[in-house]
Design a protein around this motif. Structure first.
Motif, PDB file in Angstrom:
ATOM      1  N   THR A 408       0.843  -1.187   0.000  1.00  0.00           N
ATOM      2  CA  THR A 408       0.000   0.000   0.000  1.00  0.00           C
ATOM      3  C   THR A 408       0.877   1.235   0.000  1.00  0.00           C
ATOM      4  O   THR A 408       1.805   1.345   0.822  1.00  0.00           O
ATOM      5  CB  THR A 408      -0.918   0.033   1.236  1.00  0.00           C
ATOM      6  OG1 THR A 408      -1.800  -1.089   1.188  1.00  0.00           O
ATOM      7  CG2 THR A 408      -1.738   1.321   1.274  1.00  0.00           C
ATOM      8  N   LEU A 409       0.631   2.134  -0.941  1.00  0.00           N
ATOM      9  CA  LEU A 409       1.346   3.406  -0.978  1.00  0.00           C
ATOM     10  C   LEU A 409       0.553   4.447  -0.210  1.00  0.00           C
ATOM     11  O   LEU A 409      -0.674   4.569  -0.390  1.00  0.00           O
ATOM     12  CB  LEU A 409       1.546   3.873  -2.422  1.00  0.00           C
ATOM     13  CG  LEU A 409       2.390   2.977  -3.325  1.00  0.00           C
ATOM     14  CD1 LEU A 409       2.529   3.607  -4.714  1.00  0.00           C
ATOM     15  CD2 LEU A 409       3.767   2.719  -2.725  1.00  0.00           C
ATOM     16  N   LEU A 410       1.221   5.185   0.666  1.00  0.00           N
ATOM     17  CA  LEU A 410       0.602   6.281   1.402  1.00  0.00           C
ATOM     18  C   LEU A 410       0.874   7.581   0.665  1.00  0.00           C
ATOM     19  O   LEU A 410       1.982   7.818   0.182  1.00  0.00           O
ATOM     20  CB  LEU A 410       1.149   6.352   2.820  1.00  0.00           C
ATOM     21  CG  LEU A 410       0.897   5.130   3.704  1.00  0.00           C
ATOM     22  CD1 LEU A 410       1.597   5.296   5.047  1.00  0.00           C
ATOM     23  CD2 LEU A 410      -0.588   4.901   3.904  1.00  0.00           C
ATOM     24  N   LYS A 411      -0.141   8.427   0.585  1.00  0.00           N
ATOM     25  CA  LYS A 411       0.015   9.730  -0.069  1.00  0.00           C
ATOM     26  C   LYS A 411       0.693  10.690   0.905  1.00  0.00           C
ATOM     27  O   LYS A 411       0.155  10.993   1.966  1.00  0.00           O
ATOM     28  CB  LYS A 411      -1.344  10.290  -0.468  1.00  0.00           C
ATOM     29  CG  LYS A 411      -2.118   9.436  -1.449  1.00  0.00           C
ATOM     30  CD  LYS A 411      -3.503  10.050  -1.685  1.00  0.00           C
ATOM     31  CE  LYS A 411      -4.379   9.150  -2.509  1.00  0.00           C
ATOM     32  NZ  LYS A 411      -5.741   9.699  -2.682  1.00  0.00           N
ATOM     33  N   GLY A 412       1.882  11.138   0.525  1.00  0.00           N
ATOM     34  CA  GLY A 412       2.621  12.017   1.414  1.00  0.00           C
ATOM     35  C   GLY A 412       3.345  13.112   0.662  1.00  0.00           C
ATOM     36  O   GLY A 412       3.239  13.247  -0.560  1.00  0.00           O
ATOM     37  N   ILE A 413       4.075  13.909   1.401  1.00  0.00           N
ATOM     38  CA  ILE A 413       4.887  14.988   0.836  1.00  0.00           C
ATOM     39  C   ILE A 413       6.005  15.292   1.820  1.00  0.00           C
ATOM     40  O   ILE A 413       5.825  15.168   3.041  1.00  0.00           O
ATOM     41  CB  ILE A 413       4.033  16.263   0.582  1.00  0.00           C
ATOM     42  CG1 ILE A 413       4.795  17.316  -0.233  1.00  0.00           C
ATOM     43  CG2 ILE A 413       3.557  16.847   1.899  1.00  0.00           C
ATOM     44  CD1 ILE A 413       4.933  16.996  -1.679  1.00  0.00           C
TER      45      ILE A 413
END
Length: 575
Positions: A408-413
Motif C-alpha cells: 500500500t502506498l501512502l500519499k505524502g509529501i
C-alpha cells in the motif's frame, strides 16, 4: 584490481567539484553528481556488473559517455578526465570544498585573493583577519570558517559505516577461504554500528593462525603490510583503511570478541566489576588466579560478573551496565520488526524510479506500506511538486493501490519548512494527504533561537506528521544546524506528532543520544530511508542499527505498526 563502488562514486564527485570550480555547465556538473549517487546506491559492485555483461548505460541517469567513464574507473581505478582536471586546478581548492559553508564561488575567491596552496595557509589568513575583508565574507563568516578548519585538523580520519561495509564484506569473503578458519567476525566500532569507523578489527578462530594471516596479507587490495606474526597482522588497504586481524583459539573467542568490540569505557567498567570479584578479564578469557573460568562466548564473560548479555550497540558505558544489573535492558528493535518505510521519493521530483517501481521494490522487501514523500515546490532544484502535480500523483497512487498487489502506498509529501515556520503548501492540499513530513532545506545558519522557533512553529501546524532529518546534518560533510533538540522533542510530544530517524547512511539523523531522549519523552520515531532509488530501501538496516544504539525497542518506532494500527496514529496528527 577492480575498484569498489565508493571509490568510483568519490571520483565522480571529485570530477563534479572540479568542473564546478571551473564554472562549467551546471547540467554537466549535475550529471556527474547524479552518477555518483547512483553508484553509491547500487547493491552490486560495478565490477561484478561488468563481468556479467550488464549495460551500465541502463542505470538511471547514466548515458553512454558516463557508462564508459564508470567502466574505466571500475577496471583501472583511474579516469583521464579527473587526472586532467587535477592538473588544471590546485589541490587546495578541492580540500576547501569539503569545508562546511564553502561553495565553488567562495573557494575561487579564497584561492585567487589569498594565493592559497594548502589549508594551513588559509588557517593563517583566518587568524590574521585577512578573510573578513574579502568579497562575500565578513567577520561572522570568518569565525565559522576558522572553527571548521580547526575542527577538521583535529578530527582523525574516519569512514562512514556504509562505506566501510563496502571494503569489509569482500575482505571477509576472501578470508573465509583460509585453511582451518571457523568463526569470523568484525569487531570494534563497526560491530557497535557507530556512524563512522576509524579502522577495522577482524577476529577469527582457527587451530593455527599462520594460514589465516598468510591469506589476509595476500589479499589483492592490501597496499602495505604494517605487521605480521603467527596470530595477528595489521595492513593498510590501498584505499588507506587500516585493518587489524587477530586469530584466537575457540576457548578465547568470546573474551577476545568482547575485548576488541569495546568500547574502551565499557570494557574498563566490566573489568573493574571483575576485579571486585577477584577476577581478571582480558582478551584471552576470564581468570580466577591462573585458571580460566570463562571466555568461550561473550555470554560467559558477562555471566562471570553476574550480568546478562549486553548487545554490542549498547556498549558505550552510558548506563547499559547498570540497566543489565537491574534487569532493565531494552529488548532492541530488529529489522524484521519494521512493517513499512515512511520516506521515499520518485522521479516526479529528484528520485530515479516511478511510483510503480518503488512500490514493487518495497513489496519485494516484504514491506506492507511505503509513504511517497516527494519534495514540495519550494525546493526548486528538485522540481518539487505544486498542488496540481501533487493531486495527480495522489490519483496515480489510488490506481496502484486499487490493484491490491501486496503493498500500500501512502500519499505524502516532504514539505519545506520556510524560514518563518510556515509550510510550503496550503492547508487544503496537505489535509488530503495521509502523511506530511516537514523538513528544513534552507537557511541552515540561523541562530539557535531562530532555528528552534522556526521548527516549533512548523510542529504546531494542523497537518504536520513527522519532522524529517531533524538536525540537517550530513556526516563528515555538514554540521547540524544549531537547534534546541530537547525542546523540539518535548514540543513533538505535546503536539502529538513524530520525529524521523533518517536511515540514509550519510545522515543517520537523529543521533543515538537524541533517539534515547525521544524514547524517554515518549515520542515515537519514524525510520525512513529517504530513498531516491529502489535499492535505497535496503538502507533501513542502517536506521535500525542507529535505533538500537539509541536503546529503541519495537514499540518506540512508528512504522513497526501494521497499516491498520498506523492509520489512526497518522490521523491524530491531521487536526
Amino acid at each position: 584490481m577492480p575498484t569498489h563502488n565508493p571509490d568510483i562514486a568519490q571520483a565522480l564527485d571529485d570530477v563534479a567539484d572540479l568542473l564546478e570550480l571551473q564554472n562549467a555547465n551546471p547540467f554537466r556538473v549535475r550529471a556527474y553528481r547524479n552518477a555518483s549517487r547512483v553508484i553509491r546506491g547500487l547493491g552490486t559492485e560495478v565490477s561484478v556488473m561488468l563481468q556479467r555483461g550488464d549495460d551500465l548505460a541502463e542505470l538511471p541517469g547514466i548515458g553512454d559517455d558516463l557508462a564508459e567513464k564508470i567502466a574505466t574507473l571500475a577496471k583501472s581505478g583511474h579516469l583521464p578526465l579527473l587526472d586532467r582536471l587535477r592538473k588544471d586546478i590546485p589541490a587546495v581548492a578541492t580540500e576547501l570544498l569539503k569545508l562546511p559553508g564553502l561553495g565553488p564561488k567562495r573557494v575561487r575567491v579564497l584561492c585567487e585573493e589569498l594565493d592559497l596552496h594548502n589549508v594551513e595557509q588559509l588557517h593563517r589568513a583566518l587568524l590574521d583577519g585577512r578573510v573578513r575583508a574579502l568579497p562575500s565574507f565578513g567577520a561572522a563568516s570568518e569565525t565559522k570558517l576558522l572553527h571548521a578548519v580547526e575542527a577538521r585538523s583535529k578530527a582523525p580520519a574516519r569512514l562512514k559505516l556504509a562505506l566501510a561495509e563496502g571494503y569489509v564484506e569482500p575482505l571477509l569473503d576472501w578470508l573465509r577461504g583460509a585453511a582451518g578458519i571457523d568463526q569470523l567476525i568484525v569487531a570494534g566500532s563497526y560491530r557497535r554500528c557507530r556512524e563512522t569507523v576509524g579502522d577495522i578489527d577482524i577476529l577469527a578462530t582457527a587451530p593455527k593462525g599462520e594460514p589465516v594471516v598468510a591469506r589476509f596479507t595476500a589479499y589483492e587490495e592490501v597496499g602495505r603490510v604494517m605487521a605480521a606474526g603467527s596470530t595477528r597482522a595489521t595492513v593498510a588497504l590501498k584505499s588507506g583503511l587500516q585493518v587489524d586481524l587477530r586469530v584466537v583459539l575457540p576457548e578465547s573467542y568470546g573474551a577476545a570478541l568482547h575485548y576488541f568490540t569495546g568500547s574502551k569505557a565499557h570494557n574498563i567498567a566490566i573489568r573493574r566489576i571483575g576485579q571486585k570479584r577477584g577476577l581478571k578479564i582480558n582478551e584471552y578469557g576470564v581468570f580466577r588466579g591462573q585458571k580460566r573460568i570463562a571466555g568461550r562466548t561473550e555470554k560467559e564473560v558477562y555471566g562471570a560478573v553476574d550480568l546478562p548479555y549486553i548487545e554490542p550497540e549498547l556498549r558505550e558505558n552510558r548506563g547499559e551496565i547498570e540497566a543489565a544489573a537491574a534487569g532493565t535492558l531494552p529488548h532492541l528493535i530488529e529489522l524484521a520488526d519494521l512493517r513499512g518505510d515512511l520516506h521515499a521519493h520518485t522521479n516526479a521530483t529528484d528520485g530515479h524510479e516511478t511510483l510503480a517501481e518503488m512500490a514493487e521494490a518495497a513489496r519485494a522487501l516484504g514491506l506492507e506500506y511505503l509513504a511517497i514523500t516527494d519534495h514540495s515546490r519550494h525546493l526548486a532544484m528538485t522540481h518539487g511538486l505544486d498542488p496540481r502535480r501533487l493531486m495527480r500523483q495522489g490519483e496515480a497512487i489510488d490506481r496502484i493501490n486499487a490493484e491490491k498487489s501486496g503493498i500500500t502506498l501512502l500519499k505524502g509529501i516532504e514539505v519545506d519548512i520556510l524560514e518563518d515556520g510556515a509550510l510550503d503548501l496550503p492547508d487544503e492540499v496537505l489535509g488530503h494527504l495521509d502523511f506530511v513530513t516537514g523538513a528544513v532545506h534552507s537557511q541552515f545558519g540561523l541562530s539557535r533561537a531562530k532555528q528552534t522557533e522556526r521548527i516549533l512553529r512548523a510542529l504546531e501546524h494542523p497537518h504536520f506528521t513527522v519532522l524529517a532529518h531533524p538536525t540537517g546534518r550530513l556526516i563528515e560533510e555538514r554540521e547540524p544546524y544549531d537547534v534546541d533538540m530537547p525542546r523540539i522533542i518535548r514540543a513533538a510530544k505535546e503536539r502529538g506528532c513524530f520525529l524521523e530517524l533518517n536511515a540514509h547512511p550519510d545522515r543517520l539523523d537523529l543521533t543515538d543520544i537524541h533517539c534515547r531522549l525521544a524514547k524517554e519523552e515518549g515520542v515515537l520515531l519514524s525510520i525512513g530511508t529517504d530513498s531516491h532509488r529502489a535499492q535505497d530501501l535496503a538502507n533501513l538496516r542502517f536506521g535500525v542499527a542507529q535505533a538500537r544504539r539509541g536503546w529503541l525497542e519495537k514499540n518506540d518506532v512508528l512504522n513497526t505498526r501494521s497499516l491498520k494500527a498506523l492509520r489512526p496514529l497518522l490521523a491524530r496528527t491531521m487536526r
